[in-house]
Design an enzyme around this catalytic site. Structure first.
Site, PDB file in Angstrom:
ATOM      1  N   ASN A 131       0.967  -1.167  -0.527  1.00 12.14           N
ATOM      2  CA  ASN A 131       0.327  -0.236  -0.489  1.00 12.14           C
ATOM      3  C   ASN A 131       0.861   1.367   0.008  1.00 12.14           C
ATOM      4  OD1 ASN A 131      -1.186   2.079   0.669  1.00 12.14           O
ATOM      5  ND2 ASN A 131      -2.657   1.827   2.096  1.00 12.14           N
ATOM      6  N   LYS A 148       0.044   4.271   0.173  1.00 16.04           N
ATOM      7  CA  LYS A 148      -0.347   5.629   0.651  1.00 16.04           C
ATOM      8  C   LYS A 148      -0.184   6.453   0.073  1.00 16.04           C
ATOM      9  CE  LYS A 148       0.124   3.465   5.027  1.00 16.04           C
ATOM     10  NZ  LYS A 148      -0.036   3.008   6.399  1.00 16.04           N
ATOM     11  N   HIS A 189      -9.346   0.974   4.980  1.00 13.21           N
ATOM     12  CA  HIS A 189      -7.886   1.475   5.516  1.00 13.21           C
ATOM     13  C   HIS A 189      -7.858   2.185   6.731  1.00 13.21           C
ATOM     14  CE1 HIS A 189      -3.401   2.369   6.880  1.00 13.21           C
ATOM     15  NE2 HIS A 189      -4.131   1.450   5.484  1.00 13.21           N
ATOM     16  N   GLU A 228      -6.677   4.000   8.144  1.00 14.84           N
ATOM     17  CA  GLU A 228      -6.566   5.984   7.575  1.00 14.84           C
ATOM     18  C   GLU A 228      -7.634   6.200   6.970  1.00 14.84           C
ATOM     19  OE1 GLU A 228      -2.506   5.513   5.164  1.00 14.84           O
ATOM     20  OE2 GLU A 228      -1.625   5.418   7.953  1.00 14.84           O
ATOM     21  N   GLU A 268      -5.299  -5.184  10.316  1.00 14.07           N
ATOM     22  CA  GLU A 268      -4.034  -4.367  10.733  1.00 14.07           C
ATOM     23  C   GLU A 268      -4.513  -3.113  11.875  1.00 14.07           C
ATOM     24  OE1 GLU A 268      -2.440  -2.558   6.693  1.00 14.07           O
ATOM     25  OE2 GLU A 268      -3.547  -1.320   7.175  1.00 14.07           O
ATOM     26  N   GLY A 291       2.931   2.005  10.119  1.00 13.78           N
ATOM     27  CA  GLY A 291       3.842   3.189  10.548  1.00 13.78           C
ATOM     28  C   GLY A 291       4.256   3.296  12.037  1.00 13.78           C
ATOM     29  N   SER A 326       3.567  -2.146  10.387  1.00 11.00           N
ATOM     30  CA  SER A 326       5.270  -3.220  10.281  1.00 11.00           C
ATOM     31  C   SER A 326       5.658  -4.247  10.205  1.00 11.00           C
ATOM     32  CB  SER A 326       5.733  -2.412  11.739  1.00 11.00           C
ATOM     33  OG  SER A 326       5.472  -0.800  12.581  1.00 11.00           O
TER      34      SER A 326
HETATM   35  P1  13P Z   1       3.386   0.012   7.660  1.00  7.83           P
HETATM   36  O1  13P Z   1       3.515  -0.774   6.780  1.00  7.83           O
HETATM   37  O2  13P Z   1       4.221   1.130   7.246  1.00  7.83           O
HETATM   38  O3  13P Z   1       3.653  -0.290   8.838  1.00  7.83           O
HETATM   39  O4  13P Z   1       1.947   0.270   7.113  1.00  7.83           O
HETATM   40  C1  13P Z   1       1.324  -0.920   6.758  1.00  7.83           C
HETATM   41  C2  13P Z   1      -0.370  -0.580   6.650  1.00  7.83           C
HETATM   42  O5  13P Z   1      -0.977   0.587   6.901  1.00  7.83           O
HETATM   43  C3  13P Z   1      -0.568  -1.038   5.144  1.00  7.83           C
HETATM   44  O6  13P Z   1      -1.951  -0.742   4.659  1.00  7.83           O
END
Ligand code: 13P
Length: 255
Positions: free
Chosen positions: A11, A13, A97, A99, A171, A177, A217
């Site tokens: 992803n 982003k 997601h 976010e 997730e 992150g 992560s």
């Molecule tokens: P990270 O791998 O940066 O923690 O992000 C995970 C994520 O949100 C994948 O959709």
């Protein structure tokens, strides 16, 4: 027999412009050996999808969008529909997601409408769920996951079936992150609960074929342990998917 072929998904982003997206797809493609026995998927920003498509297709990398609207067309300034994503070459779309849920206030009902619309457009939804740290510490993890599953998939529950290929992604918000990965055992606990929920609601056949990805992560040095858990069928990678080397390190987790 691999009933649930592992999926390694990136992803991207709101990172990578058109040039960076093409370069990244090319670099990932150059590092694939052809014997991976996993599905590799990337989700670049909207503007880069159609440009990345031919490079992805050549390498048999699947292409996903990161979001979509539930209507097919109309006066929805700034939105992108399922048919538009299909025309741009997407086979999959990430929905709900964390976010989107936390920054843009998307609700389970929004995700439900989007998942239905995705299926109508012939896109495979990757429906994300996950608890916050506060919810985990309050012992509410499973309740939150069940509420999100029931709400985000409610139309499919009414119909009694999940569209073929539907993917779920667990997730935990506290692992995204942050560098703080769920331990393989913590992730497996939730994945197993998701699998049981699927069995209860949709039956063993649907539950047995539905891939549940872990995200949060994921790195080359923790992927092998995560993938050794029986109910973890792949991963959704953020930060480590933005460099070909680390993404390929994850794709090649079997060495
Ligand atoms: P990270 O791998 O940066 O923690 O992000 C995970 C994520 O949100 C994948 O959709």
């Amino acid at each position: 027999m691999i009933e649930r072929r592992p999926m390694i998904a990136g992803n991207w982003k709101m990172y990578t412009d058109i040039f960076e997206s093409v370069n990244l797809v090319k670099a990932v493609s150059a590092g694939l050996r052809g014997d991976e026995e996993v599905d590799v998927l990337v989700a670049p920003p909207f503007t880069n999808l159609s440009v990345a498509k031919p490079f992805a297709e050549n390498a048999r990398i699947l292409l996903a969008a990161q979001n979509m609207h539930w209507e097919e067309s109309g006066a929805f300034t700034g939105e992108i529909s399922g048919p538009m994503l299909r025309a741009a070459g997407c086979t999959h779309v990430i929905l709900g997601h964390s976010e989107r849920r936390h920054i843009f206030r998307e609700t389970d009902e929004d995700v439900n409408r989007k998942a239905q619309a995705a299926a109508r457009s012939g896109l495979i939804p990757i429906v994300c769920i996950g608890e916050t740290l506060e919810e985990r510490e309050a012992g509410k993890t499973f309740a939150v996951i069940e509420r999100q599953l029931a709400g985000s998939l409610s139309a499919f529950l009414v119909g009694g079936d999940l569209p073929a290929g539907t993917i779920l992604a667990y997730e935990p918000v506290w692992a995204i992150g942050t560098g703080r990965t769920a331990t393989p055992a913590q992730a497996q606990d939730v994945h197993q609960a998701i699998r049981s929920w699927l069995t209860e609601r949709f039956g063993g056949a649907v539950s047995g074929r539905t891939r549940v990805l872990y995200g949060g992560s994921v790195k080359p040095d923790n992927i092998t342990d995560l993938m050794s858990e029986p109910d973890i069928d792949g991963v959704l990678v953020g930060g480590a998917s933005l460099k070909a080397e680390s993404f390929l390190g994850i794709v090649h987790y079997r060495k």
